[in-house]
Design an enzyme around this catalytic site. Structure first.
Site: not given
Length: 583
Positions: A82, A143
């Protein structure tokens, strides 16, 4: 009857043409600037969608999007995890150029209260679109960090990276967010800290008992020292990890924490509501919306509307819910009359997580998955572009393309200039999407596992072949498995990988599953491939500029003074009224 001469007829015909032209959006107009809706799913496998070959999960809305737009079949994420993948997507550059590549155990941002993240001096496509007068927003997962030195400096926050509006998860949706789903973050370290605490507690209680009973002369200072050590070991284990749901699972609206911890039952309804409202507020444009879904990262959502509807269990239910959400966004765009004014993009940040077969994605015919370096299954992702009136429906592009290509594509369409002070690794996709060229500008692609160059893809100018060279591969466990089941996720360093000398060479058109390494006997060009790749790697490494690593233990571990909090720290607790929302 009123008769008109030829001159009058030509005059009125000209007026009619001008009138009709005024009613149409002229995409050829160099001053026309489209809106952008960029949709990214978390951990979705390329084989999970009907338009990419899945026949057990229903994705009619995404399939229609592909049929009415351009489908990319060789679309590549810049990283199989990610944080580095999203860094590359946002900046159009490999993540190591921003210091977001791992050299060891820490592969992604683990705590919101860490100091690591997307550096403030990085240029995102959102920053450049702001300069062109666009209103920019992100709804969903970020994130890429929040703070650097204090709780509210927001140096890594979306608002500091070009987004006028942010609503969603500054971290990600992970197992700790859902009670009963287990733990995700540094589980082995938590177990070690638990054992240390147990040993210290046993020593303290034993010495205290001996002193009270009088069996031995135990100095009070030793008992006090052990008491302090016991308190410290408890704090180090309990505060960062046992309260992780409170620390990491939060929702922010711009710089304000509005829910802590988040309520997963209403999360998706709120994300869709915020995304739709953003488009409605800025319908007069131009705008950019990045809709970053919390799906299909584990833990999986259990939504009443979709539970038990898929043939592929709970994971299939989640993919079908994503498809419905994509359809809802497209309906909003159509209802507002924005279809021909909006470029829509759909993708995944990387491949599916195959170590959990019940709850992970399917990467089709491709080998490997999430966190597996350069193996195709972890980086080959869906890619769909939709723009009625500009892009030909049903077109398919089989050339290598990258998530990093979105940066220059969007910036150029917005009328902006690409930054000259930094190297970009992405290329404008419009010539390929519109069929003005049949050749990708990516001759070489470099595939990283953390900070380590794992593999290189070469598409020679004089050939349709696409070669891929692996310098090392992750060690699957147990032996003979197709993933890192013993550790739950593959890693990129030391004993977790095997280096190959000579490197493994595959030809992806003939062997997309990367199952048969080429040899000089099976492929006369093997030596040429290795030599060309070697020179390309040397040239590529000369473009690197040393950057502070954002994923060191120092930047990653939890720091109480950086913790986003609603209320008075450490009593962080608040909830957002969402009783009126439903999917």
């Amino acid at each position: 009857m009123l008769l008109m001469d030829n001159t009058s007829l030509r005059f009125f015909a000209g007026l009619l043409v001008l009138f009709q032209s005024s009613l149409c959006v002229t995409h050829a107009d160099p001053d026309f600037r489209p809106n952008f809706v960029l949709m990214m799913v978390d951990d979705l496998g390329i084989g999970d969608l009907g338009c990419y070959g899945n026949d057990s999960i229903r994705t009619p809305n995404i399939d229609r999007l592909a049929a009415a737009g351009v489908k990319l079949t060789h679309h590549i994420s810049a990283a199989p995890l990610c944080t580095p993948s999203r860094t590359a997507f946002m900046t159009g550059r490999y993540a190591l150029r921003a210091g977001l590549g791992s050299t060891g155990r820490v592969q992604v941002i683990l705590f919101l209260a860490g100091s690591g993240g997307l550096p403030p001096n990085e240029t995102t496509f959102a920053k450049l679109l702001q300069k062109q007068g666009y209103t920019t927003g992100i709804v969903g997962k970020w994130h890429l960090g929040v703070n650097c030195e204090s709780r509210n400096d927001h140096c890594h926050h979306p608002n500091n990276h070009g987004f006028d509006f942010f609503y969603g998860l500054p971290f990600t949706y992970f197992n700790d967010c859902q009670p009963g789903e287990g733990k995700d973050v540094l589980v082995d370290l938590q177990e070690m800290l638990r054992k240390i605490f147990a040993l210290v507690a046993l020593a303290f209680l034993t010495l205290l008992l001996v002193r009270v009973v009088g069996l031995m002369q135990i100095r009070l200072t030793l008992v006090v020292f052990l008491a302090v050590l016991l308190l410290l070991s408890f704090s180090v284990r309990f505060v960062p990890f046992e309260l992780l749901r409170t620390w990491n699972c939060i929702i922010m609206r711009n710089g304000e924490v509005v829910e802590q911890p988040l309520n997963p039952e209403t999360l998706n309804a709120r994300l869709m509501n915020e995304a739709e409202q953003f488009v409605e507020r800025h319908r007069d444009g131009p705008f950019l919306l990045f809709l970053s879904f919390a799906h299909v990262h584990t833990p999986l959502f259990v939504s009443k509307r979709f539970a038990g509807k898929s043939k592929h269990g709970l994971y299939g239910d989640n993919v079908e819910e994503v498809d419905w959400m994509v359809g809802r966004m497209m309906e909003t765009i159509e209802r507002l009359g924005l279809s021909e004014k909006t470029l829509t993009y759909f993708t995944s940040d990387h491949g599916g997580h195959i170590e959990d077969p019940r709850r992970g994605g399917w990467n089709g015919i491709y080998r490997g998955g999430k966190a597996m370096g350069g193996w195709e299954g972890g980086i080959r992702v869906p890619g769909i572009f939709h723009w009625p009136g500009r892009l030909t429906a049903g077109r398919q592009v089989n050339e290598p393309t990258s998530l990093m290509d979105v940066f220059p594509t969007v910036v150029k369409l917005a009328g902006g200039a690409l930054p000259e002070h930094r190297i970009l690794d992405g290329h404008d996709l419009m010539p390929l999407l519109e069929g003005k060229t049949n050749r990708s500008q990516h001759e070489f692609m470099f595939h990283y596992c953390g900070m380590y160059l794992n593999a290189v893809r070469w598409h020679p100018h004089d050939s349709d072949s696409i070669f891929k060279v692996h310098f090392f591969t992750p060690n699957f466990s147990p032996a003979g498995a197709g993933g890192c089941y013993d550790t739950g996720v593959c890693m990129c360093h030391r004993e977790f990988v095997t280096y190959h000398d000579p490197p493994l060479v595959f030809e992806l058109l003939r062997d997309p599953s990367e199952s048969l390494p080429l040899t000089p006997e099976t492929e006369p060009r093997v030596s040429e491939v290795l030599e060309c790749v070697r020179r390309a790697v040397e040239d590529h490494r000369r473009t690197h500029t040393p950057m502070e690593n954002q994923l060191t233990w120092t930047h990653t571990l939890w720091r109480p003074w950086l913790q986003p909090c609603c209320g008075t720290f450490p009593f962080c607790s608040c909830s957002e009224n969402s009783s009126h929302l439903s999917l």
